[in-house]
Write a protein that holds these residues in place. Sequence first.
Motif, short mmCIF file in Angstrom:
data_model
loop_
_atom_site.label_atom_id
_atom_site.label_comp_id
_atom_site.label_asym_id
_atom_site.label_seq_id
_atom_site.Cartn_x
_atom_site.Cartn_y
_atom_site.Cartn_z
N ARG A 83 0.85 -1.20 0.00
CA ARG A 83 0.00 0.00 0.00
C ARG A 83 0.88 1.25 0.00
O ARG A 83 0.59 2.21 -0.71
CB ARG A 83 -0.94 -0.01 1.20
N ARG A 86 2.14 2.02 -3.45
CA ARG A 86 1.07 2.58 -4.29
C ARG A 86 0.80 4.04 -3.94
O ARG A 86 0.57 4.87 -4.83
CB ARG A 86 -0.21 1.75 -4.17
N ALA A 93 -4.46 8.27 -4.15
CA ALA A 93 -5.01 6.94 -3.87
C ALA A 93 -5.29 6.74 -2.38
O ALA A 93 -5.91 5.74 -2.00
CB ALA A 93 -4.05 5.86 -4.39
N ALA A 95 -7.51 8.05 -1.02
CA ALA A 95 -8.98 8.01 -1.03
C ALA A 95 -9.49 6.57 -1.01
O ALA A 95 -10.66 6.34 -0.67
CB ALA A 95 -9.52 8.74 -2.26
N ASP A 96 -8.66 5.59 -1.35
CA ASP A 96 -9.06 4.18 -1.35
C ASP A 96 -8.73 3.47 -0.03
O ASP A 96 -9.16 2.33 0.17
CB ASP A 96 -8.35 3.41 -2.47
N VAL A 97 -7.96 4.09 0.84
CA VAL A 97 -7.52 3.45 2.08
C VAL A 97 -8.71 3.41 3.05
O VAL A 97 -9.30 4.45 3.34
CB VAL A 97 -6.32 4.21 2.68
N PRO A 98 -9.06 2.22 3.54
CA PRO A 98 -10.23 2.11 4.42
C PRO A 98 -10.20 3.05 5.63
O PRO A 98 -11.23 3.64 5.98
CB PRO A 98 -10.22 0.65 4.87
N ARG A 101 -11.16 6.46 4.37
CA ARG A 101 -12.59 6.51 4.05
C ARG A 101 -13.43 6.59 5.32
O ARG A 101 -14.44 7.28 5.37
CB ARG A 101 -12.99 5.33 3.18
N ARG A 176 -9.63 13.06 -6.04
CA ARG A 176 -10.42 12.11 -5.25
C ARG A 176 -10.45 12.48 -3.77
O ARG A 176 -11.49 12.40 -3.12
CB ARG A 176 -9.87 10.71 -5.47
#
Length: 185
Positions: A83, A86, A93, A95-98, A101, A176
Amino acid sequence: MTSFWELIEESAGQADRAGWIERRLAAQTPAEILEFDIAFTAARRRAETWTMWAAGYRIMSGLCSADGFWYFLPWLVGLGRGRFDRLVADPDALADVPQVRRLAALRMDRWTDDDWPEWEALNYVSRQAYDTATGENEGIIDALRALHHEYPEDPAPTGDEWDFDDEAETGRRLPRLSALFPTRP
């Protein structure tokens, strides 16, 4: 020796991750502790960009000073190597990490101390482990210098600097995250 990333990833789920890592490091040789510190500094420096700082600033509604960014970087490392790699390549990105969020779904005044995306204690585990292993106070600083490494204590971001409060620029660079964390009047 257990590698830097193995220790980071094995520490996940530990109640006191930093303490767990420090104890594991203190049982290793001083040279191995130095290797861990050098690897940690290299990882942190990879993420130490103006864009990443802006991402932390956005997530934390502007409450990401230089110190806040310094504590945010180890939190990124703590997410694990895959992670982390990335996110270094694309800070938006996040914005995709739980965990991120989840924060977006909470009002900031409801965040607990454990919710904040920071892990200050990781900054000091190698220093403390080195002290324990060698009996020297602050000995890691001289040992790193002997290897032509400095013990960093402040962020030195790379890349293009911009005003994080500039909504248009932040929206362009971090679309994002800007959508996930709209500015609050």
